[in-house]
Design a protein around this motif. Sequence first.
Motif, PDB file in Angstrom:
ATOM      1  N   UNK A 166      -7.264 -12.801 -26.610  1.00 26.56           N
ATOM      2  CA  UNK A 166      -7.059 -11.380 -26.863  1.00 26.56           C
ATOM      3  C   UNK A 166      -7.346 -10.966 -28.299  1.00 26.56           C
ATOM      4  N   UNK A 167      -7.587 -11.895 -29.194  1.00 22.47           N
ATOM      5  CA  UNK A 167      -7.910 -11.537 -30.578  1.00 22.47           C
ATOM      6  C   UNK A 167      -9.397 -11.671 -30.885  1.00 22.47           C
ATOM      7  N   UNK A 168     -10.218 -11.972 -29.882  1.00 26.59           N
ATOM      8  CA  UNK A 168     -11.660 -12.033 -30.064  1.00 26.59           C
ATOM      9  C   UNK A 168     -12.199 -13.397 -30.406  1.00 26.59           C
ATOM     10  N   UNK A 169     -11.465 -14.466 -30.153  1.00 26.06           N
ATOM     11  CA  UNK A 169     -11.898 -15.830 -30.448  1.00 26.06           C
ATOM     12  C   UNK A 169     -12.460 -16.478 -29.194  1.00 26.06           C
ATOM     13  N   UNK A 170     -13.521 -17.276 -29.363  1.00 25.02           N
ATOM     14  CA  UNK A 170     -14.123 -18.033 -28.267  1.00 25.02           C
ATOM     15  C   UNK A 170     -14.022 -19.509 -28.598  1.00 25.02           C
TER      16      UNK A 170
END
Length: 284
Positions: A166-170
Motif C-alpha cells: 500500500x505504500x508503493x513498494x514492489x
Amino acid sequence: MFNLNDDEDRPAGGAQQADRDFYRKNFTHFNSVTNYLDHRLDSAGDDFTQIPQPHYSSLVDQLPMYGYRNNPADGVCMKFLKRGFTKPHRVIFNAAVWSADTRWLVLGTSLGDLALWEGEALKVHKIISVPAHKELHSDGERIKEHIPITSMAWKRYGNLMATGDSRGLIQYCDETYRNVFVTKNAHTAAVRGLSFSPLDTKLASCSDDSKVHIWTPGFDRPDHVLQGHLNDVKCLDWHPYRSLIASGSRDASIRLWDPRQSQCLSTITAHKRQVNCCQWNQNG
C-alpha cells in the motif's frame, strides 16, 4: 489410533481417551469436482439431481455448490470453506495467486505476510513474514508498522513472484519466498495490480497514482510510464502472447496500451462505475 491394552495411555479416571487426530475430518473436495465434470460429459441434459448424504464420509460423492441449481447450499464448498479460511487468525486477505508448482494458494495479508493455503486440508499451512512489507523502528529489530500487501503476480514460466504493498513498494521473491530484490518508491500510492509479460522479461504495475509502469525485474527505474487514466488504476492484465496491456480505472474506463511505444490504443467506456478487475481470455 489408541491401544486398549496399554494401561499407560489411560487417564486417571479409568476412562479411555482417544487421540485428537483420530477424530480429525480430513477430506479433499477435488473428487466432487471431478464427479461433476464426469457427469456433464456422460449425461445429455442438466436435470441431474442428487440427494446429499448426512455423513461427512460421503463428501467424495457430493457435487460442488454450482452442481445444485435448486439448492446450492448443499454443495460441499459452501459448508466448509468459510470455517477453514479464517484459521488460525482472522486476517484480511487482499490478494491471492497460485504457487509455481500449483500446490499452494499464496495469499497476501493486511499484515504484510504471505499465507500458504492448503486446499485439501482447508487451512492455512504456514505464515511467512516478508520484511520488505514491514516498517521497523530505529533499532532495526522491532516492527513499527505492518504494510498491507495489495497485489501479487507469479511469473508465467519462472519461479519468481512479485508483490506490491500500500505504500508503493514492489518486492520480488523466489520459490522459497525469500527476498530477491526490492524496488522502493515504485509508485507514489498503493500498487493495485501486477502482471508479467508473455516471456517474463517485463513486469507491468498499476497504482492509485493513476499511472501504469513497465519494469525490467531487477531495476529501480521503470522503462516506460503510461499516463492517461483520470483516476486510480485498480487493475491490469498483460495479453497472453501480444504486446498489449489492458487496465481498468476508477474513472470507469478500460484502456488498451502498447507498452513498447507508451501509447494508449483504445479506450472502452462501457462501464458506469469503477473497474475493479480485468483479465484477457487465455486464448488471446
